[in-house]
Write a protein that holds these residues in place. Structure first.
Motif, PDB file in Angstrom:
ATOM      1  N   VAL A 132     -10.632  37.452  33.112  1.00  8.51           N
ATOM      2  CA  VAL A 132     -11.449  37.953  34.221  1.00  8.51           C
ATOM      3  C   VAL A 132     -12.508  38.920  33.699  1.00  8.51           C
ATOM      4  O   VAL A 132     -13.658  38.896  34.144  1.00  8.51           O
ATOM      5  CB  VAL A 132     -10.558  38.615  35.301  1.00  8.51           C
ATOM      6  N   LYS A 133     -12.150  39.743  32.725  1.00  4.43           N
ATOM      7  CA  LYS A 133     -13.118  40.671  32.121  1.00  4.43           C
ATOM      8  C   LYS A 133     -14.296  39.902  31.528  1.00  4.43           C
ATOM      9  O   LYS A 133     -15.458  40.277  31.717  1.00  4.43           O
ATOM     10  CB  LYS A 133     -12.424  41.512  31.045  1.00  4.43           C
ATOM     11  N   LEU A 134     -13.998  38.827  30.809  1.00  6.44           N
ATOM     12  CA  LEU A 134     -15.063  38.005  30.235  1.00  6.44           C
ATOM     13  C   LEU A 134     -15.937  37.384  31.314  1.00  6.44           C
ATOM     14  O   LEU A 134     -17.161  37.337  31.186  1.00  6.44           O
ATOM     15  CB  LEU A 134     -14.474  36.894  29.369  1.00  6.44           C
ATOM     16  N   LEU A 135     -15.312  36.905  32.354  1.00  4.85           N
ATOM     17  CA  LEU A 135     -16.059  36.301  33.446  1.00  4.85           C
ATOM     18  C   LEU A 135     -16.996  37.317  34.093  1.00  4.85           C
ATOM     19  O   LEU A 135     -18.158  37.012  34.386  1.00  4.85           O
ATOM     20  CB  LEU A 135     -15.100  35.714  34.483  1.00  4.85           C
ATOM     21  N   LEU A 136     -16.515  38.527  34.293  1.00  2.00           N
ATOM     22  CA  LEU A 136     -17.358  39.571  34.886  1.00  2.00           C
ATOM     23  C   LEU A 136     -18.534  39.928  33.971  1.00  2.00           C
ATOM     24  O   LEU A 136     -19.649  40.162  34.455  1.00  2.00           O
ATOM     25  CB  LEU A 136     -16.526  40.811  35.210  1.00  2.00           C
ATOM     26  N   GLN A 137     -18.302  39.958  32.655  1.00  4.16           N
ATOM     27  CA  GLN A 137     -19.402  40.210  31.716  1.00  4.16           C
ATOM     28  C   GLN A 137     -20.455  39.112  31.806  1.00  4.16           C
ATOM     29  O   GLN A 137     -21.655  39.382  31.829  1.00  4.16           O
ATOM     30  CB  GLN A 137     -18.878  40.283  30.276  1.00  4.16           C
ATOM     31  N   GLU A 138     -20.001  37.882  31.848  1.00  6.21           N
ATOM     32  CA  GLU A 138     -20.924  36.748  31.936  1.00  6.21           C
ATOM     33  C   GLU A 138     -21.712  36.794  33.245  1.00  6.21           C
ATOM     34  O   GLU A 138     -22.912  36.525  33.268  1.00  6.21           O
ATOM     35  CB  GLU A 138     -20.129  35.449  31.839  1.00  6.21           C
ATOM     36  N   MET A 139     -21.043  37.159  34.333  1.00  2.14           N
ATOM     37  CA  MET A 139     -21.725  37.251  35.623  1.00  2.14           C
ATOM     38  C   MET A 139     -22.758  38.371  35.621  1.00  2.14           C
ATOM     39  O   MET A 139     -23.848  38.216  36.179  1.00  2.14           O
ATOM     40  CB  MET A 139     -20.699  37.434  36.742  1.00  2.14           C
ATOM     41  N   ALA A 140     -22.441  39.495  35.006  1.00  2.00           N
ATOM     42  CA  ALA A 140     -23.390  40.606  34.928  1.00  2.00           C
ATOM     43  C   ALA A 140     -24.625  40.192  34.139  1.00  2.00           C
ATOM     44  O   ALA A 140     -25.758  40.518  34.520  1.00  2.00           O
ATOM     45  CB  ALA A 140     -22.733  41.829  34.288  1.00  2.00           C
ATOM     46  N   HIS A 141     -24.414  39.461  33.048  1.00  2.00           N
ATOM     47  CA  HIS A 141     -25.555  38.979  32.258  1.00  2.00           C
ATOM     48  C   HIS A 141     -26.399  38.013  33.091  1.00  2.00           C
ATOM     49  O   HIS A 141     -27.627  38.080  33.089  1.00  2.00           O
ATOM     50  CB  HIS A 141     -25.063  38.303  30.976  1.00  2.00           C
ATOM     51  N   ALA A 142     -25.731  37.106  33.805  1.00  2.00           N
ATOM     52  CA  ALA A 142     -26.447  36.144  34.652  1.00  2.00           C
ATOM     53  C   ALA A 142     -27.230  36.869  35.738  1.00  2.00           C
ATOM     54  O   ALA A 142     -28.359  36.475  36.063  1.00  2.00           O
ATOM     55  CB  ALA A 142     -25.469  35.149  35.261  1.00  2.00           C
ATOM     56  N   GLN A 143     -26.667  37.939  36.287  1.00  2.00           N
ATOM     57  CA  GLN A 143     -27.369  38.747  37.286  1.00  2.00           C
ATOM     58  C   GLN A 143     -28.687  39.257  36.732  1.00  2.00           C
ATOM     59  O   GLN A 143     -29.719  39.178  37.390  1.00  2.00           O
ATOM     60  CB  GLN A 143     -26.528  39.962  37.685  1.00  2.00           C
TER      61      GLN A 143
END
Length: 160
Positions: A132-143
């Motif tokens: 989940v931590k990795l997913l949140l990092q990826e989402m923040a980058h996509a943002q």
């Protein structure tokens, strides 16, 4: 004798699911390796944006390494739990068939197998939190990427 059988089945299901999770981590590492190679070959004008992507890839590889180690430990624990629970079933059968006075051995094996199963489950919870931590990092980058493309700089375009 039914309880060890149910726990063996549950352990087997966890092994299957954990193996699938391990395969997803391997696939993700391979995809990141391809992205990293593309970044290495990119033109200089994209260098600033690429630096952020490089850092994200580096951060993800560190966490993916931790995930792989947790999954390896979880699989080991689950296999050990299956072995102990099978030994419990055998011990129960031996005690019943031969009226063996060491009936407590089956209980000890069962408790130990259940504890190892619980430990493997805790490892899987830790691994899921890293995922989940990795997913949140990826989402923040996509943002950030989407916000820049919309002309808004680094403003947030998704709600948390």
């Amino acid at each position: 004798m039914i309880t060890p059988a149910v726990l063996i089945s549950a352990s087997g299901t966890l092994v299957l699911s954990t193996s699938n999770r391990l395969n997803r981590v391997v696939d993700r590492v391979r995809a990141l390796a391809v992205q990293a190679e593309k970044l290495r070959q990119s033109e200089e004008q994209e260098l600033i944006e690429d630096d952020a992507r490089r850092q994200l890839i580096a951060d993800q590889l560190v966490v993916l390494s931790s995930r792989v180690l947790l999954l390896r430990s979880a699989l080991t624990a689950l296999y050990l739990a299956i072995g102990l629970l099978i030994a419990t079933s055998i011990a129960v059968g031996v005690v019943a068939a031969f009226r063996w006075v060491y009936g407590w051995l089956a209980v000890v094996l069962g408790l130990f197998g259940t504890c190892v199963l619980l430990y493997g489950s805790f490892l899987l919870v830790r691994e899921a939190r890293l995922a989940v931590k990795l997913l949140l990092q990826e989402m923040a980058h996509a943002q950030k990427v989407v916000a820049k493309e919309q002309g808004g700089g680094d403003r947030e375009c998704f709600r948390r």
